[in-house]
Design an enzyme around this catalytic site. Structure first.
Site, PDB file in Angstrom:
ATOM      1  CB  CYS A  60      -1.987 -10.962  -4.439  1.00  0.00           C
ATOM      2  SG  CYS A  60      -2.458 -10.389  -6.067  1.00  0.00           S
TER       3      CYS A  60
ATOM      4  CG  HIS B  55      10.702   5.274   2.885  1.00  0.00           C
ATOM      5  ND1 HIS B  55      10.772   3.974   2.467  1.00  0.00           N
ATOM      6  CD2 HIS B  55      10.777   6.024   1.774  1.00  0.00           C
ATOM      7  CE1 HIS B  55      10.870   3.951   1.162  1.00  0.00           C
ATOM      8  NE2 HIS B  55      10.870   5.180   0.712  1.00  0.00           N
TER       9      HIS B  55
HETATM   10  C1  PEP Z   1      -4.285  -5.402  -7.012  1.00  0.00           C
HETATM   11  O1  PEP Z   1      -4.714  -4.729  -7.946  1.00  0.00           O
HETATM   12  O2  PEP Z   1      -4.990  -5.825  -6.081  1.00  0.00           O
HETATM   13  C2  PEP Z   1      -2.851  -5.743  -6.932  1.00  0.00           C
HETATM   14  C3  PEP Z   1      -2.395  -6.594  -6.030  1.00  0.00           C
HETATM   15  O3  PEP Z   1      -1.999  -5.154  -7.796  1.00  0.00           O
HETATM   16  P1  PEP Z   1      -1.527  -3.632  -7.698  1.00  0.00           P
HETATM   17  O4  PEP Z   1      -1.924  -3.115  -6.351  1.00  0.00           O
HETATM   18  O5  PEP Z   1      -0.056  -3.663  -7.912  1.00  0.00           O
HETATM   19  O6  PEP Z   1      -2.276  -3.004  -8.839  1.00  0.00           O
END
Ligand code: PEP
Ligand code: MG
Length: 578
Positions: A504, A190
């Site tokens: 992502c 944070h």
């Molecule tokens: C990933 O595994 O790249 C992802 C985006 O999900 P998390 O980081 O929540 O496992």
């Protein structure tokens, strides 16, 4: 002397060092006579009350200086302080065992912290560090000790500390502080988030900082490369003054382009979306020009409701708020991905000796259709605006995906019979984060509307390393050709059906990776909101065709180092020339 750390808030600043030396209070231990135990418990309550007030004033100190949503953190602190389980445990120890308040507090907090740290997930570990922060505050009040403050000064000050708590970060800002550097701390802390919001350069995890630094020494903080320069030479001072000015210009420029799409110089558009863990991050994402949410980690709703499970109404209300805030942009909600290392829930117990390879994500929800369907119905109920998509995590086989879709269809049929409005053609996609799924991506095509590559897990499973284990962190290499070949295979498979491929995982938040990902054929990048401006700016500076050529070359490499070299040479020479 130059020390290295992790840059967590970009920018450059110099000033006079103010070294805050953490003083650990020794915990007194004694037995409280039976008739004084009630008063002892009361002493603890008063210390907790004083801490609550102190945090309230820290919150007020930050009001108007940071995004209002960041102030919620202080409310979260107040909730932890009021946690009945914590007080009950401490009171029990005082009344039954005669422990003094300091000792009773220590063991109650220790039990909570151990449970949080065992989860190995950075979110919970962060919560554990919040607890430690609260713990030392209450201990300080029990001992009547004062909080260390920094006096305002006409001169710019750079705070150097072992670690800073978020509330300290807020107070310090009042006192002409231009930068922070700490020996410990993480990017997700944070403190780092508040530093970014205040626009103060910060570097954390600087080994040896406190042994080397002294108050009043000149210091430069480089929040871009993660450097702390103690006693800089006049040349270094001049160089960094120039960099600071250039950086301010650069920020002004990319901020002006926040709401424009990310289009390469040869006209290829890359969609840029935000990864959101908590609702209060939405505003920052919108301001940074996110074209929707590419990953909403819904597990935080489960954690907030723990030890209960969220109801269908809880799900629908949360998703409705997010979809409304981002309308008409798409919001991609990932179904529950608790389990494995991400588990900390009193109802949902982790299983197996090796939980990362065990029952997590859809492996868990498919075994508990009653829990899964509550979320799927909530998602459908929030879909009437037609800007929501469902994403299933950790899909390993086509059969799993079919089972998820079949449960979704059951929910659709139920809602239809109940006369509830929803998007009958709600897009459904999968996270590609297991190598088996990446390498057989074409087999999933008939059942999926999009792919979203979770590089955090994909790299973990490809390289056979625990993503949270620092001792194997050097093997965690996003540029390893195995990673690139998986990404490329997913993109090539998706091309056949013309469906989007997002990344992502954290790889998408790194502006330096953008040419590689775009070149491999990724159509969307979804990232932490604070990365959006930089990544968009990076995409605007590249040529799609040249990235394609560079990626083809990188796919033939045998090692991560070779890929790094290819990318580096592209950045130096290939972006605009040749
Ligand atoms: C990933 O595994 O790249 C992802 C985006 O999900 P998390 O980081 O929540 O496992
Ligand atoms: Mg993942």
């Amino acid at each position: 002397m130059i020390l290295k750390g992790t840059p967590v808030s970009p920018g450059f600043a110099s000033g006079s060092a103010r070294a805050l030396v953490a003083r650990k209070l020794a915990i007194p231990r004694y037995v409280v006579p039976e008739k004084e135990r009630e008063a002892e418990a009361e002493r603890l309550c008063l210390a907790i009350e004083a801490t609550t007030k102190e945090l309230e004033s820290a919150k007020e100190a930050l009001r108007g200086k940071v995004e209002p949503s960041l102030l919620d953190l202080f409310d979260a602190y107040a909730v932890i302080l009021k946690d009945p389980a914590l007080l009950r445990a401490a009171r029990f120890q005082i009344s039954k065992e005669g422990s003094n308040a300091e000792q009773a507090l220590e063991s109650a907090i220790k039990a909570m912290t151990t449970a949080l740290m065992a989860s190995q997930d950075s979110y919970f570990q962060e919560k554990a560090s919040d607890l430690e922060d609260l713990y030392s505050r209450v201990q300080r009040h029990l001992r009547g000790a004062q909080q260390e403050t920094v006096a305002p000064s006409a001169e710019p000050q750079v705070i150097l500390a072992d670690n800073l708590t978020p509330s300290e970060t807020g107070h310090l800002h009042q006192a002409s502080v231009v930068a922070f550097a700490t020996e410990h701390g993480a990017r997700t802390s944070h403190t780092a988030i508040i530093a970014r919001s205040l626009g103060i350069p910060a570097v954390v995890g600087v080994a040896g900082l406190m042994a080397a630094a002294a108050t009043d020494q000149r210091v430069i903080v480089d929040g871009v490369e993660g450097k702390v320069i103690l006693d800089p030479t006049p040349e270094e001072e001049a160089e960094y003054a120039k960099r600071a000015e250039a950086y301010r210009d650069y920020r002004r420029k990319i901020k002006a382009g926040a709401l424009k799409e990310a289009r390469t110089i040869d006209g290829h558009v890359i969609r840029t979306r935000a990864n959101i863990d908590l609702e209060n991050e939405l505003q920052g994402a919108i301001e940074a020009g996110a074209e929707g949410v590419g990953l909403y980690r819904s597990e935080f709703l489960y954690l907030e409701r723990s030890p209960n499970l969220p109801t269908e109404d809880d799900h629908a209300a949360l998703y409705n708020r997010i979809c409304e805030a981002l309308y008409p942009h798409r919001v991609t909600i990932r179904t529950l991905d608790l389990g494995g290392e991400k588990y900390f829930h009193e109802v949902l117990e982790p299983e197996g000796q090796n939980p990362v390879l065990g029952v997590r994500a859809v492996r868990f929800t498919l075994r508990h259709p009653d829990i899964f369907k509550v979320q799927l119905r909530g998602l459908l109920r929030a879909s009437a605006r037609k800007n929501i998509a469902i994403m299933f995590p950790l899909v390993t086989t086509v059969d799993e995906l079919k089972a998820c879709i079949s449960l979704l269809n059951e929910c659709k049929a139920e809602l239809k019979a109940e006369g509830v409005a929803f998007d009958h053609r709600i897009p459904v996609g999968i996270m590609v984060e297991v190598p088996s799924c990446a390498l057989t991506a074409e087999a999933f095509l008939p059942y999926t509307d999009f792919f979203s590559i979770g590089t955090n897990d994909l790299i973990q499973y490809l390289m056979a390393i625990d993503r949270n284990n620092e001792s194997v962190a050097s093997l965690y290499d996003p540029m390893n050709p195995a990673v690139l070949r998986c990404i490329s295979h997913v993109c090539e498979s998706a091309r056949v059906k013309g469906i989007p491929v997002a990344v992502c995982g954290e790889m998408a938040s790194d502006a330096l990776m953008a040419p590689l990902l775009v070149g491999l054929g990724v159509t969307e990048l979804s990232m932490a909101p604070e990365a959006l401006l930089d990544v968009k700016a990076a995409v605007r500076g590249i040529s799609y065709e040249k990235c394609r050529r560079m990626a083809r070359h990188a796919l033939k490499a045998g090692t991560g180092a070779e890929v790094a070299e290819i990318l580096e040479s592209y950045s130096r020479t290939g972006r605009h020339g040749r």
